[in-house]
Design an enzyme around this catalytic site. Structure first.
Site, PDB file in Angstrom:
ATOM      1  N   GLU A 136      46.102 -88.530  40.014  1.00 10.89           N
ATOM      2  CA  GLU A 136      45.194 -89.254  40.913  1.00 10.89           C
ATOM      3  C   GLU A 136      45.286 -90.769  40.718  1.00 10.89           C
ATOM      4  O   GLU A 136      45.265 -91.515  41.695  1.00 10.89           O
ATOM      5  CB  GLU A 136      43.755 -88.751  40.758  1.00 10.89           C
ATOM      6  CG  GLU A 136      43.565 -87.303  41.155  1.00 10.89           C
ATOM      7  CD  GLU A 136      44.073 -86.936  42.543  1.00 10.89           C
ATOM      8  OE1 GLU A 136      44.135 -87.804  43.439  1.00 10.89           O
ATOM      9  OE2 GLU A 136      44.427 -85.752  42.746  1.00 10.89           O
TER      10      GLU A 136
ATOM     11  N   CYS B 173      59.376 -92.155  40.474  1.00  7.22           N
ATOM     12  CA  CYS B 173      57.973 -92.564  40.550  1.00  7.22           C
ATOM     13  C   CYS B 173      57.666 -93.655  39.522  1.00  7.22           C
ATOM     14  O   CYS B 173      56.956 -94.613  39.814  1.00  7.22           O
ATOM     15  CB  CYS B 173      57.045 -91.366  40.356  1.00  7.22           C
ATOM     16  SG  CYS B 173      57.058 -90.230  41.761  1.00  7.22           S
TER      17      CYS B 173
END
Length: 173
Positions: free
Chosen positions: A131, A168
């Site tokens: 998150e 990422c």
């Protein structure tokens, strides 16, 4: 970067510690835990017997002073038409939420030799890292081992790693 963990409801100390550890390990950031906040009553949907996730993000934004703020709660969350969510964040936002409610289920991805407490701790770290990744602008990753992999079921949370894949990671750092 500083991340504030905003506990909403009765969040055990072990959950706060694991969330902090995951964030420090992956993002090398400063982490603080704020005072516990009450569950937003207006978030409860009586028909579903679950809480809407968005108000928890607002509580994190209002009560955290970090560059990024993550609400952590033991209550069951949903978002729009999804039956449930482990967490929710807005891309490039300041706040997000992680629910531990469904991370305590028995599916362990075949890691039966590990204790339930260890499996649960891994899940908490992975979802908090996931998150906060969204708040940093990361979208879901096609690499199912990456923490940013979309994992709508707990078995998929178990399959992924706590860390970001190379792609990422290079997008964030």
């Amino acid at each position: 970067m500083r991340v504030d963990i905003v506990p909403i409801g009765d969040v055990p100390a072990t959950v706060k510690r694991e969330a902090s550890a995951g964030l420090r390990r992956v993002y090398d950031c400063d982490v603080s835990v704020t005072a516990e906040q009450g569950v937003p009553a207006d978030a409860y949907d009586t028909a579903r017997r679950q809480y809407r996730a968005e108000p928890f993000i607002e509580v994190a934004r209002r009560n955290g002073n970090g560059d990024k703020n993550v609400a952590v709660t033991p209550v069951d969350l949903f978002y729009r038409q999804r039956n449930y969510v482990f967490g929710l964040a807005y891309l490039d936002g300041r706040g997000c939420v992680v629910s531990t409610h469904r991370l305590q289920t028995s599916s362990d991805g075949g890691f039966s030799q590990r204790s339930a407490a260890d499996i649960f701790a891994d899940r908490v770290r992975k979802e908090v890292v996931h998150e906060i990744g969204h708040t940093l602008g990361l979208e879901h990753c096609d690499n199912n081992r990456c923490a940013m992999s979309f994992s709508p079921q707990v078995s998929e949370v178990d399959r992924k790693e706590e860390t970001l894949c190379g792609s990422c990671s290079s997008s964030v750092f």
